[in-house]
Design a protein around this motif. Structure first.
Motif, PDB file in Angstrom:
ATOM      1  N   UNK A 142      -0.616   9.024  38.217  1.00  0.00           N
ATOM      2  CA  UNK A 142      -0.780   9.854  37.018  1.00  0.00           C
ATOM      3  C   UNK A 142      -1.389   9.030  35.882  1.00  0.00           C
ATOM      4  N   UNK A 143      -0.917   7.789  35.713  1.00  0.00           N
ATOM      5  CA  UNK A 143      -1.438   6.963  34.633  1.00  0.00           C
ATOM      6  C   UNK A 143      -2.895   6.571  34.862  1.00  0.00           C
ATOM      7  N   UNK A 144      -3.230   6.222  36.086  1.00  0.00           N
ATOM      8  CA  UNK A 144      -4.603   5.815  36.374  1.00  0.00           C
ATOM      9  C   UNK A 144      -4.987   4.565  35.611  1.00  0.00           C
ATOM     10  N   UNK A 145      -6.286   4.465  35.276  1.00  0.00           N
ATOM     11  CA  UNK A 145      -6.787   3.330  34.493  1.00  0.00           C
ATOM     12  C   UNK A 145      -7.572   3.877  33.310  1.00  0.00           C
ATOM     13  N   UNK A 146      -6.873   4.222  32.231  1.00  0.00           N
ATOM     14  CA  UNK A 146      -7.564   4.786  31.074  1.00  0.00           C
ATOM     15  C   UNK A 146      -8.513   3.764  30.440  1.00  0.00           C
ATOM     16  N   UNK A 147      -9.642   4.265  29.923  1.00  0.00           N
ATOM     17  CA  UNK A 147     -10.678   3.387  29.374  1.00  0.00           C
ATOM     18  C   UNK A 147     -10.503   3.129  27.886  1.00  0.00           C
ATOM     19  N   UNK A 148      -9.793   3.994  27.188  1.00  0.00           N
ATOM     20  CA  UNK A 148      -9.643   3.838  25.742  1.00  0.00           C
ATOM     21  C   UNK A 148      -8.183   4.035  25.347  1.00  0.00           C
ATOM     22  N   UNK A 149      -7.808   3.614  24.149  1.00  0.00           N
ATOM     23  CA  UNK A 149      -6.430   3.836  23.703  1.00  0.00           C
ATOM     24  C   UNK A 149      -6.056   5.320  23.658  1.00  0.00           C
ATOM     25  N   UNK A 150      -6.993   6.177  23.270  1.00  0.00           N
ATOM     26  CA  UNK A 150      -6.701   7.615  23.242  1.00  0.00           C
ATOM     27  C   UNK A 150      -6.461   8.142  24.659  1.00  0.00           C
ATOM     28  N   UNK A 151      -7.245   7.662  25.611  1.00  0.00           N
ATOM     29  CA  UNK A 151      -7.056   8.081  27.011  1.00  0.00           C
ATOM     30  C   UNK A 151      -5.731   7.549  27.551  1.00  0.00           C
ATOM     31  N   UNK A 152      -5.340   6.348  27.116  1.00  0.00           N
ATOM     32  CA  UNK A 152      -4.055   5.794  27.552  1.00  0.00           C
ATOM     33  C   UNK A 152      -2.898   6.625  27.013  1.00  0.00           C
ATOM     34  N   UNK A 153      -3.009   7.050  25.762  1.00  0.00           N
ATOM     35  CA  UNK A 153      -1.958   7.877  25.180  1.00  0.00           C
ATOM     36  C   UNK A 153      -1.859   9.209  25.913  1.00  0.00           C
ATOM     37  N   UNK A 154      -2.994   9.817  26.225  1.00  0.00           N
ATOM     38  CA  UNK A 154      -3.008  11.078  26.973  1.00  0.00           C
ATOM     39  C   UNK A 154      -2.396  10.890  28.360  1.00  0.00           C
ATOM     40  N   UNK A 155      -2.723   9.770  29.005  1.00  0.00           N
ATOM     41  CA  UNK A 155      -2.169   9.497  30.337  1.00  0.00           C
ATOM     42  C   UNK A 155      -0.656   9.350  30.271  1.00  0.00           C
ATOM     43  N   UNK A 156      -0.146   8.677  29.247  1.00  0.00           N
ATOM     44  CA  UNK A 156       1.300   8.512  29.126  1.00  0.00           C
ATOM     45  C   UNK A 156       1.988   9.833  28.817  1.00  0.00           C
ATOM     46  N   UNK A 157       1.350  10.693  28.046  1.00  0.00           N
ATOM     47  CA  UNK A 157       1.918  12.023  27.790  1.00  0.00           C
ATOM     48  C   UNK A 157       1.993  12.809  29.097  1.00  0.00           C
ATOM     49  N   UNK A 158       0.941  12.737  29.901  1.00  0.00           N
ATOM     50  CA  UNK A 158       0.955  13.419  31.201  1.00  0.00           C
ATOM     51  C   UNK A 158       2.034  12.828  32.110  1.00  0.00           C
ATOM     52  N   UNK A 159       2.195  11.514  32.052  1.00  0.00           N
ATOM     53  CA  UNK A 159       3.229  10.876  32.871  1.00  0.00           C
ATOM     54  C   UNK A 159       4.617  11.359  32.462  1.00  0.00           C
ATOM     55  N   UNK A 160       4.860  11.520  31.157  1.00  0.00           N
ATOM     56  CA  UNK A 160       6.145  12.025  30.703  1.00  0.00           C
ATOM     57  C   UNK A 160       6.368  13.453  31.191  1.00  0.00           C
ATOM     58  N   UNK A 161       5.321  14.266  31.204  1.00  0.00           N
ATOM     59  CA  UNK A 161       5.454  15.625  31.725  1.00  0.00           C
ATOM     60  C   UNK A 161       5.807  15.606  33.210  1.00  0.00           C
ATOM     61  N   UNK A 162       5.191  14.717  33.955  1.00  0.00           N
ATOM     62  CA  UNK A 162       5.482  14.623  35.391  1.00  0.00           C
ATOM     63  C   UNK A 162       6.925  14.175  35.605  1.00  0.00           C
ATOM     64  N   UNK A 163       7.368  13.195  34.829  1.00  0.00           N
ATOM     65  CA  UNK A 163       8.749  12.711  34.961  1.00  0.00           C
ATOM     66  C   UNK A 163       9.733  13.815  34.581  1.00  0.00           C
ATOM     67  N   UNK A 164       9.440  14.543  33.505  1.00  0.00           N
ATOM     68  CA  UNK A 164      10.325  15.639  33.087  1.00  0.00           C
ATOM     69  C   UNK A 164      10.364  16.731  34.151  1.00  0.00           C
ATOM     70  N   UNK A 165       9.213  17.048  34.740  1.00  0.00           N
ATOM     71  CA  UNK A 165       9.174  18.048  35.812  1.00  0.00           C
ATOM     72  C   UNK A 165       9.965  17.604  37.034  1.00  0.00           C
ATOM     73  N   UNK A 166       9.843  16.339  37.396  1.00  0.00           N
ATOM     74  CA  UNK A 166      10.600  15.818  38.540  1.00  0.00           C
ATOM     75  C   UNK A 166      12.100  15.851  38.260  1.00  0.00           C
ATOM     76  N   UNK A 167      12.483  15.539  37.024  1.00  0.00           N
ATOM     77  CA  UNK A 167      13.900  15.577  36.669  1.00  0.00           C
ATOM     78  C   UNK A 167      14.438  17.003  36.732  1.00  0.00           C
ATOM     79  N   UNK A 168      13.647  17.963  36.255  1.00  0.00           N
ATOM     80  CA  UNK A 168      14.084  19.359  36.329  1.00  0.00           C
ATOM     81  C   UNK A 168      14.190  19.838  37.774  1.00  0.00           C
TER      82      UNK A 168
END
Length: 107
Positions: free
Chosen positions: A53-79
């Motif tokens: 999910x995190x991948x290899x983001x090229x910019x700080x904005x892309x890294x932030x978006x990747x981490x937000x997506x990762x949190x959604x995946x973790x929250x979905x897995x927890x649910x």
């Protein structure tokens, strides 16, 4: 990190004890082995999914978006895990006394 450490520290020993103690004495080792195997597989799959999910983001904005997506995946897995736990848990059957037969009532 503190919350995660606290949660893992309280959860893992409980899972290990429950998995092992719920088995009859002759299957104690099997119960413990299955719980440990599932923990290891879950850890490996969880890390693999997080890295995918995190991948290899090229910019700080892309890294932030990747981490937000990762949190959604973790929250979905927890649910999903909570839902599976709620559906798989069922209270232990309480034995009910048998209804007396006519011979027992007459005696």
């Amino acid at each position: 990190m503190l919350l995660t450490g606290l949660g893992v520290g309280l959860t893992l020993p409980t899972f290990m004890a429950t998995g092992a103690s719920s088995r009859p004495p002759e299957a104690f080792a099997t119960g413990s082995a299955v719980v440990n195997m599932l923990r290891q597989v879950g850890l490996a799959v969880g890390v693999a999914v997080l890295v995918a999910v995190l991948g290899t983001p090229a910019s700080p904005a892309a890294a932030q978006t990747a981490f937000v997506h990762a949190w959604y995946v973790v929250a979905g897995a927890a649910l999903l895990a909570a839902l599976a736990g709620a559906l798989l848990l069922h209270p232990a059957a309480v034995p009910r006394p048998a209804a007396p037969t006519t011979l027992e009532q007459a005696g």
